[in-house]
Design an enzyme around this catalytic site. Structure first.
Site, PDB file in Angstrom:
ATOM      1  N   THR A  22       0.873  -1.280  -0.092  1.00 59.15           N
ATOM      2  CA  THR A  22      -0.105   0.082  -0.196  1.00 59.15           C
ATOM      3  C   THR A  22       0.995   1.151  -0.099  1.00 59.15           C
ATOM      4  O   THR A  22       1.602   1.448   0.839  1.00 59.15           O
ATOM      5  CB  THR A  22      -1.176   0.018   1.109  1.00 59.15           C
ATOM      6  OG1 THR A  22      -1.549  -1.211   1.438  1.00 59.15           O
ATOM      7  CG2 THR A  22      -1.668   1.216   0.997  1.00 59.15           C
TER       8      THR A  22
ATOM      9  N   LYS B 120       4.200  -8.751   3.552  1.00 57.63           N
ATOM     10  CA  LYS B 120       2.653  -8.672   3.610  1.00 57.63           C
ATOM     11  C   LYS B 120       2.068  -9.427   2.555  1.00 57.63           C
ATOM     12  O   LYS B 120       1.700  -9.217   1.556  1.00 57.63           O
ATOM     13  CB  LYS B 120       2.800  -7.181   3.092  1.00 57.63           C
ATOM     14  CG  LYS B 120       1.603  -6.054   3.655  1.00 57.63           C
ATOM     15  CD  LYS B 120       1.777  -4.780   3.527  1.00 57.63           C
ATOM     16  CE  LYS B 120       0.948  -3.976   4.605  1.00 57.63           C
ATOM     17  NZ  LYS B 120       0.756  -2.577   4.254  1.00 57.63           N
TER      18      LYS B 120
ATOM     19  N   GLU C 206       4.333  -5.027  16.847  1.00 62.43           N
ATOM     20  CA  GLU C 206       3.594  -4.153  16.065  1.00 62.43           C
ATOM     21  C   GLU C 206       2.558  -3.456  16.384  1.00 62.43           C
ATOM     22  O   GLU C 206       2.038  -3.771  17.627  1.00 62.43           O
ATOM     23  CB  GLU C 206       3.594  -4.450  14.598  1.00 62.43           C
ATOM     24  CG  GLU C 206       2.749  -5.716  14.281  1.00 62.43           C
ATOM     25  CD  GLU C 206       2.700  -6.136  12.845  1.00 62.43           C
ATOM     26  OE1 GLU C 206       3.552  -5.886  12.035  1.00 62.43           O
ATOM     27  OE2 GLU C 206       1.889  -6.958  12.707  1.00 62.43           O
TER      28      GLU C 206
END
Length: 269
Positions: free
Chosen positions: A28, A140, A173
């Protein structure tokens, strides 16, 4: 509107493995003034993920051209790029998957990031933990059910973001961002070799900190390591960096690390 394999359309066959198994990867990217920020890094991320997932994607020049085209004329936005293994194979077998699929879409830039950068955010510990898997750690991939659960729980609280631990209890995270914390001139960030996403902005921040007056260390740390810290910041490719004003009952007023990183991260065009 989506662009799938170079054509404007919004439909995938039900046999596509992105639907069947979450078999693919994505990135992204932030669009600023008609340009994809960190374009080369986003392409390298997808290449690394495809290699790790054994996806034989070869149309990198076409994908790069489409990414550039999708950003043109967009003053501020978000570009999402998905690579699916495509259709084929029986059951889990990918033996007959010969045609990976590339999917691009552009959406509006999240307006709340501007407010977050000014006001800072609140952070709360999530009860949802990430599974440890060194084969998938860092990339990802399309299997995001853990993040869906984290976000679903987060939306039931008043916090802006979630602190996420892995299944062994190590800080990993946030729901959609990486994390740094500071004690004096020492800056810490979780290791990404067992769980989590090694975000592009995290990598950029590490590069900048390596040539600064801060001493940065990648660590395996328990949640207690955040007690009494001077500062917390979170980052991703869209934010790109945001200060944390409160973690649980702990108020965080210092912005020394944020003030160092923010102007550098804004230059990633």
């Amino acid at each position: 509107m989506f662009v799938i394999n170079g054509m404007k359309q919004a439909h995938l066959p039900a046999s596509d493995r992105a639907i069947q198994f979450g078999d693919g990867c994505f990135t992204t990217a932030r669009i600023m003034a008609g340009q994809v920020c960190l374009l080369d890094a986003h392409l390298q991320r997808l290449q690394a993920a495809c290699e790790k997932l054994f996806i034989a994607f070869t149309q990198w020049q076409e994908l790069q051209r489409e990414m550039v085209e999708q950003a043109q004329g967009v003053e501020r936005g978000v570009l999402k790029v998905i690579i699916s293994r495509g259709s084929g194979g029986r059951g889990y077998s990918a033996a007959d998957c010969l045609h990976p699929v590339r999917i691009l879409s552009v959406s509006a830039y999240p307006a709340h990031y501007d407010r977050w950068r000014t006001e800072g955010i609140s952070l709360e510990l999530s009860p949802i933990r990430l599974g440890r898997n060194p084969q998938l750690a860092g990339i990802k991939h399309l299997n995001r059910l853990e993040q869906v659960l984290i976000r679903t729980h987060l939306e039931q609280t008043t916090a802006d973001e979630a602190l996420v631990l892995d299944s062994d209890g190590f800080i990993t995270e946030c729901c959609a961002a990486n994390l740094f914390w500071r004690r004096g001139s020492d800056v810490f960030t979780p290791r990404m070799d067992q769980a989590g996403v090694n975000g592009l902005m995290r990598q950029f921040c590490l590069q900048q900190l390596a040539h600064s007056g801060f001493h940065v260390v990648e660590v395996n740390a328990r949640e207690a390591a955040l007690t009494g810290v001077d500062e917390l910041v979170v980052c991703n490719a869209l934010m790109p960096v945001v200060p944390v004003r409160q973690y649980g009952s702990q108020r965080l007023l210092s912005r020394e690390l944020y003030s160092f990183l923010a102007p550098l991260c804004e230059q990633t065009r």
